[in-house]
Structures are given as C-alpha cells and as structure tokens.
Design an enzyme around this catalytic site. Sequence first.
Site, mmCIF file in Angstrom:
data_model
loop_
_atom_site.group_PDB
_atom_site.id
_atom_site.type_symbol
_atom_site.label_atom_id
_atom_site.label_comp_id
_atom_site.label_asym_id
_atom_site.label_seq_id
_atom_site.Cartn_x
_atom_site.Cartn_y
_atom_site.Cartn_z
ATOM 1 N N GLU A 1 60.382 -39.237 -25.530
ATOM 2 C CA GLU A 1 59.501 -38.861 -24.201
ATOM 3 C C GLU A 1 58.303 -39.879 -24.118
ATOM 4 O OE1 GLU A 1 57.877 -37.602 -21.429
ATOM 5 O OE2 GLU A 1 59.416 -36.334 -21.965
ATOM 6 N N LYS B 1 54.906 -25.614 -27.699
ATOM 7 C CA LYS B 1 55.825 -26.999 -27.424
ATOM 8 C C LYS B 1 55.076 -28.070 -27.540
ATOM 9 C CE LYS B 1 58.666 -29.804 -25.167
ATOM 10 N NZ LYS B 1 58.281 -30.996 -24.496
ATOM 11 N N ASP C 1 62.948 -32.759 -41.926
ATOM 12 C CA ASP C 1 63.787 -31.906 -41.303
ATOM 13 C C ASP C 1 63.129 -31.333 -40.177
ATOM 14 O OD1 ASP C 1 65.435 -29.876 -40.409
ATOM 15 O OD2 ASP C 1 65.936 -29.267 -42.648
ATOM 16 N N HIS D 1 51.779 -38.050 -16.924
ATOM 17 C CA HIS D 1 53.041 -37.825 -17.248
ATOM 18 C C HIS D 1 53.956 -38.655 -16.460
ATOM 19 C CE1 HIS D 1 56.621 -35.709 -18.957
ATOM 20 N NE2 HIS D 1 57.126 -35.617 -17.995
#
Length: 419
Positions: free
Chosen positions: A78, A256, A272, A369
Amino acid sequence: MTKKFWQLSPAERRVLLVDQGILTQAQADFWSTQTTLPETVLLGLSENNIGQMSLPVGVVPNVQIAGKAVTIPLATEEPSVVAAISHGFKMMSQGRTIQVVKNIHGVTGQIGLQHVSAKDLTILQDHQADLQRIGLAAHPTLTSHDGAIRQIQIKRVGQSDAAIIVTVDSGNAMGANIMNDILEAMARTVTQFTNAEVLFAVLTNDGRDSLTQLTVTVAFDQLTTKTWSGEQVAQRIQALADWAQTDPRRAVTHNKGIMNGVEAIVLATGNDTRAVNAAAHAYAAVSGQYRGLSHWHVETDGLHGEMTLPLPVGTVGGATKVLPSAQQALVLLHQPSAVQLQAIAASVGLAANLAALHALVTDGIQRGHMRLQYDSLAVRVGATAAEIAPLAAALAEADKPSETLAQQLLSQLRHKGEN
C-alpha cells in the site's frame, strides 16, 4: 536544496543510511541485490510451492522508542502506509513522547476435556504441579531461554466439560510450537489419571497474554494545518476517536488503520500476521462490543493518546530465522527482544492511527492517499523510475486522473524530453 528522505531514490537512501551508520555497506548491498530465495527455504516455508512473490520494504528512520533510536522496516504493498507512519511519528516528535506503560509477552493454550466428572475435576486440581512438571519436560529448553510456565487453571465448561488453561512465557519466541508441545504432553497424562476424554489441545490466538500498552502526548503545534489550529484538530481527533468507541462500523476502519502499520512491521520481521490480526480484532471486542483499539483526548498540554494491543510476536524461531530479509529487518531494529519488538510494533500502529485520524478531520483521507496512488498509476502505464515523479505530479493536477490520461501524459512527457 537538500532533498527530504522520501524524495531520495532507493539507492540514495541506502547511501545516506550507510553514511549515518544505520546500515553497514554489507547490509545496504543486501537490500539492493536481493535474489530469489533458495528452493530449500521455499520448501521449508510452504507446501506445493510453485514460486514466490516480493513486497517493497520501506523504512522510517530515527524513531525513538523507549529511549532507543531505531530505523523501522515496513513491508507493504500500500503506497500510503509508510508515508502515513512517517507523518504520525513526526507529529509524535519522532516517537520521543511515547511511553511504554505495560509490556508483557506470553502465550496461552487450552486442553478441552469432555465427560469430566466432579471427581475428575478434583483430581485435575490436585495434579497441577504434575502437569507443570510434564509440560516443562516436553520443552526442557524453555527455562534456559528465560521462559516459564506461568499459570495452569482448571475451569468447568458447561455441565460436563472442562478446560485446562496454560499460560507460558515463551522467552523471545512467539511460542506457538512451544505451547502446542506442552499441551499435547499434558493431554496424554490427563487421560492416565482421569476418565475425561481429550477433545483438543492447542494454543489460543486470543493474545491477552502478550499485551503492550502505550501512551503518547502530541503537542498542539504538531497538529496545525493551514485551515485549522492545533487545538481545533485535537478536538476533532478526539471526537472521531470517541465515535470509534460507539459505532462498530467506524471502529473496524479505525482499527484497520492501526493494523496497516502493525502488519507491515510484523510481516517485515517474519512474524505471523494472521495471529496478530486475530488477536487484535478479538481484543477490540473484549467488552462485548467491537470498539476502537486506541483512545485520544485533549488536555491542556496537548492531545493524549493511549492504546493497548495484543502482539503475539517473536524474534527467534520460525520465519524470523529462515527468511534472510526478516533477519536483516531485525538487524535494522538492533536485534530486539520479543517485548521490545512488541513496543516498536505498537508504536508503529499508534503512529499510523494518528496520521489517519489527522487526515480524516483535516484535508480528508484521499488527498495524501491519492498522491501516492498516482505513483502506482505511473508504474502501471510503464513510467521509468525517472518518469514516475513528474507523471504523478501531472496526474495530481488533473481533474479526472485515469489510466488513459496517464498514458497520454506519459507520451507528452517523453515527447517533451526528446525536444
């Protein structure tokens, strides 16, 4: 004019980090010349292997976590994640105002038993010392690596079932394999002195035994924009963070954003990501309602943030010692212990969260963004490394950027270069 770190090419960044003593020349060479993983590594990490994929690794240099300067590696596809985390740490004075309030490392497992009589339950309670001895014998190196079995609990589940809950300090390992070895050894013994039937014996990814709690203070002047004063921005961030405590839809996106950062460092260090994500989102719902993992409130001296996050990570064993890039990422972090890595990863998550909230309540999330998405669009239409920045800048000025427009602008850019 001196370029900022983000304006440098990858090669220029490596040279600068070598000059600053953050990378050795050998480490810089590693990051510039990574090759295909050997087949033995591929086969050791995945079955039915047909190949591999790569992800970019970006860094945020010179961040202070618990009084120690580190350069943080982040593996992510991202474009805006690394930039957001850099901005978040900048607002937090490069991490200097972060305080680690709590930092514990451990893993918990369960042995699920069926058909457990009252007599069986009493026997289990009386044999806890034996269970501990058997568990340690299953992993004799545990204590030599600063680990221990912290606690064994026997709990009735329903009318006829019971659970043996075991908590282990796994040293610098994440602890999944250690825990499962211990549980299976204990389970075999349980069937010898009770009539109970073992249904399962496995770790839980609940994560509440690897909790890291941070607080941070952000000065108002670090939040100021051309439109809003720092105090106004702080009030708006508090309001948005409060919203994530009452509205699960908002809380999911709030969390998130935190995990954008956490997962990037967890992945970079060979840990992990699935376990960390499962633990974090379960913890967000521990109250019975899914809520935001961080809290922000305004005080007289600035904006105060607080976050508690489960982080089941390790710095030895598993992919951390198999993947060459994971080993180099840990070198960048000065070979942290498991609890030190937890503090760094939680700090990254808090920085990502602050940057996202700041963007949302000021210019909106899309401005920064999309600036970085234009870089990705430039690559998609075939721009070279030298063409990406000017093409992305042209796309940012366009009313309706698209792939077709990007191709047209690239042609114009190349035509101009020929004249």
